[in-house]
Design an enzyme around this catalytic site. Structure first.
Site, PDB file in Angstrom:
ATOM      1  N   ASN A 153       0.801  -1.223   0.000  1.00  0.00           N
ATOM      2  CA  ASN A 153       0.000   0.000   0.000  1.00  0.00           C
ATOM      3  C   ASN A 153       0.832   1.271   0.000  1.00  0.00           C
ATOM      4  O   ASN A 153       0.401   2.300  -0.481  1.00  0.00           O
ATOM      5  CB  ASN A 153      -0.962   0.007   1.200  1.00  0.00           C
ATOM      6  N   GLN A 181      -4.828  -3.645  -2.204  1.00  0.00           N
ATOM      7  CA  GLN A 181      -4.440  -2.570  -3.124  1.00  0.00           C
ATOM      8  C   GLN A 181      -4.360  -3.060  -4.567  1.00  0.00           C
ATOM      9  O   GLN A 181      -4.073  -2.275  -5.471  1.00  0.00           O
ATOM     10  CB  GLN A 181      -3.086  -1.971  -2.695  1.00  0.00           C
ATOM     11  N   THR A 239     -25.652  -9.865  10.521  1.00  0.00           N
ATOM     12  CA  THR A 239     -26.584  -9.504   9.448  1.00  0.00           C
ATOM     13  C   THR A 239     -25.820  -8.847   8.302  1.00  0.00           C
ATOM     14  O   THR A 239     -25.004  -7.941   8.536  1.00  0.00           O
ATOM     15  CB  THR A 239     -27.665  -8.540   9.998  1.00  0.00           C
ATOM     16  N   CYS A 325      -3.196   4.762   7.853  1.00  0.00           N
ATOM     17  CA  CYS A 325      -3.561   4.044   9.068  1.00  0.00           C
ATOM     18  C   CYS A 325      -2.625   4.366  10.224  1.00  0.00           C
ATOM     19  O   CYS A 325      -2.998   4.208  11.373  1.00  0.00           O
ATOM     20  CB  CYS A 325      -3.544   2.550   8.818  1.00  0.00           C
TER      21      CYS A 325
HETATM   22  N1  PMP Z   1      -4.506  -4.033   3.786  1.00  0.00           N
HETATM   23  C1  PMP Z   1      -4.001  -3.078   3.015  1.00  0.00           C
HETATM   24  C2  PMP Z   1      -2.847  -3.401   2.111  1.00  0.00           C
HETATM   25  C3  PMP Z   1      -4.520  -1.789   3.050  1.00  0.00           C
HETATM   26  O1  PMP Z   1      -3.994  -0.840   2.290  1.00  0.00           O
HETATM   27  C4  PMP Z   1      -5.599  -1.509   3.925  1.00  0.00           C
HETATM   28  C5  PMP Z   1      -6.187  -0.112   4.029  1.00  0.00           C
HETATM   29  N2  PMP Z   1      -5.240   0.865   4.398  1.00  0.00           N
HETATM   30  C6  PMP Z   1      -6.103  -2.544   4.714  1.00  0.00           C
HETATM   31  C7  PMP Z   1      -5.532  -3.788   4.616  1.00  0.00           C
HETATM   32  C8  PMP Z   1      -7.255  -2.331   5.649  1.00  0.00           C
HETATM   33  O2  PMP Z   1      -8.437  -2.235   4.916  1.00  0.00           O
HETATM   34  P1  PMP Z   1      -9.811  -1.724   5.542  1.00  0.00           P
HETATM   35  O3  PMP Z   1      -9.693  -0.246   5.591  1.00  0.00           O
HETATM   36  O4  PMP Z   1     -10.851  -2.181   4.578  1.00  0.00           O
HETATM   37  O5  PMP Z   1      -9.973  -2.365   6.868  1.00  0.00           O
END
Ligand code: PMP
Length: 391
Positions: A153, A181, A239, A325
């Site tokens: 990512n 990604q 759900t 993140c």
């Molecule tokens: N894996 C990768 C490689 C990502 O880039 C991301 C999002 N930053 C995630 C997992 C997490 O995805 P989500 O936001 O759908 O939980």
């Protein structure tokens, strides 16, 4: 032109209008619970989910029943890794993964270490690639799982999953890939990749946030991580998010139709941006392998500059340092550190990720804005010493 120019598509994408249109009826008009078996409301919702499941399966070339809908890739990664571990522990307890994985994988592995897992965190080569041989060398008789992402990512580098899966399967080891990604951006075929589990998320491919999927190869068993009504063939209770799932399905259908054209467009825009930066701004270089990578991402180090200062100056650009993140932390990106960058180089790096709605004029504007702001940052930055001066 809308400012700031959005060049952070790896963090999230806008919902495509076609996807939104497909979702809208499933909020208020068709609001049934897909698990209600006793009336038309439920049957209609169930049909919509079945259609979406087909659209998703078609994009990654698997059977509908191999798709488990989740709340996103974080959950998919957790379900894959913890679900498999819970089923096979203590007979098998070793997991092989890579230091440049997303935190949803790394933290799930770290969590399992508390429960008896042994985890090998492989260091990639400085270009971000982990060879199949590196993975094979790490396998042990008690190895349960190899979890290696398809596309990174932060730097967009693609990993050799097909070769990794072949060597792992020779030793009876399961293979999971975080393809968040990659799905919708490059052709992804689970049969060709030969993986057992594959995670992805709708909001990285012009679908809504909070919905994703885990591909589970038929016959692969794992323990659910969410107990309840036994939805999704007992693999994930809760759900179903019908509008979200319809959105993910439509996003997959659009991607399947447009992937090839989009790939070429994005690659040429990305190359134009990257080449212009490298040619016109001194002391810049691309992080990660430049040959095997996603078409729409470039991660560039502006050596000697402070990334935070640079970002502050770049008012007209929405880009990121490291991954969104972990952007609340001031620690250098764990991905760039694994590529052997110094803390200063990691802090001086910016990720540009382009997408479906990026235009040539936006890229032209972005380049001139960058040139201007980099120049200003260099002039204002206390302690900035050009490399030439040091030589
Ligand atoms: N894996 C990768 C490689 C990502 O880039 C991301 C999002 N930053 C995630 C997992 C997490 O995805 P989500 O936001 O759908 O939980």
């Amino acid at each position: 032109m809308r400012l700031p120019i959005y060049l952070d598509y790896n963090a999230t994408t806008p919902v495509d209008k076609r996807v939104l249109e497909a979702m809208l009826p499933w909020f208020s008009e068709q609001f049934g619970n897909a698990a209600s078996r006793t009336h038309l409301y439920g049957w209609t919702a169930e049909e919509a989910v079945a259609k979406a499941r087909k659209q998703v399966a078609s994009l990654i070339h698997c059977q509908s029943k191999e798709i488990v809908f989740t709340s996103g890739a974080t959950e998919s990664n957790n379900l894959a890794i913890k679900g498999l571990f819970e089923k096979y522990y203590p007979q098998k307890k070793h997991i092989v993964t890579v230091q440049t994985e997303h935190t949803a994988t790394l933290d799930a592995c770290q969590h399992l270490e508390k429960w008896g897992a042994a985890v090998t965190y492989l260091l990639p080569q400085p270009d971000g690639i982990v060879s199949a041989q590196q993975v094979a060398d790490a396998l042990r008789p008690d190895t349960l799982l190899v979890s290696v992402m398809l596309a990174n990512n932060e730097i967009g580098v693609l990993l050799p999953l097909q070769q990794i899966a072949r060597l792992a399967h020779q030793k009876g080891v399961f293979v999971h890939t975080d393809a968040t990604q990659a799905v919708g951006k490059i052709a992804v075929d689970v049969a060709e990749l030969d993986v057992d589990l594959l995670s992805f998320s709708a909001h990285k491919m012009y679908g809504p946030k909070g919905v994703g999927a885990l591909y589970v190869r038929a016959g692969v068993g794992m323990m659910p991580q969410m107990d309840g009504g036994g939805h999704e063939r007992g693999r994930r209770s809760g759900t179903l998010n019908v509008p979200g799932i319809v959105g993910l399905g439509e996003a997959c259908a659009v991607a399947q139709r447009e992937l090839q054209t989009e790939y070429k467009n994005l690659e040429s825009l990305r190359n134009y941006l990257e080449n212009s930066i490298l040619a016109q701004i001194a002391e810049t270089f691309v992080n990660g392998n430049q040959n095997v990578r996603l078409p729409h991402v470039t991660n560039i180090c502006f050596e000697g500059l402070d990334g935070e200062n640079l970002l502050l100056g770049l008012k007209d650009l929405a880009v990121s340092t490291g991954s969104a993140c972990t952007s609340a932390s001031v620690l250098p990106s764990h991905v760039l550190k694994a590529l052997q960058l110094s803390d200063a180089q990691a802090h001086a790096s910016l990720r540009f990720s382009l997408g479906r709605f990026t235009t040539l004029s936006e890229i032209e504007y972005a380049i001139s804005h960058l040139l201007e702001v980099v120049e200003k940052t260099k002039n204002n930055q206390v302690g900035y010493v050009p490399n030439d001066f040091l030589q």
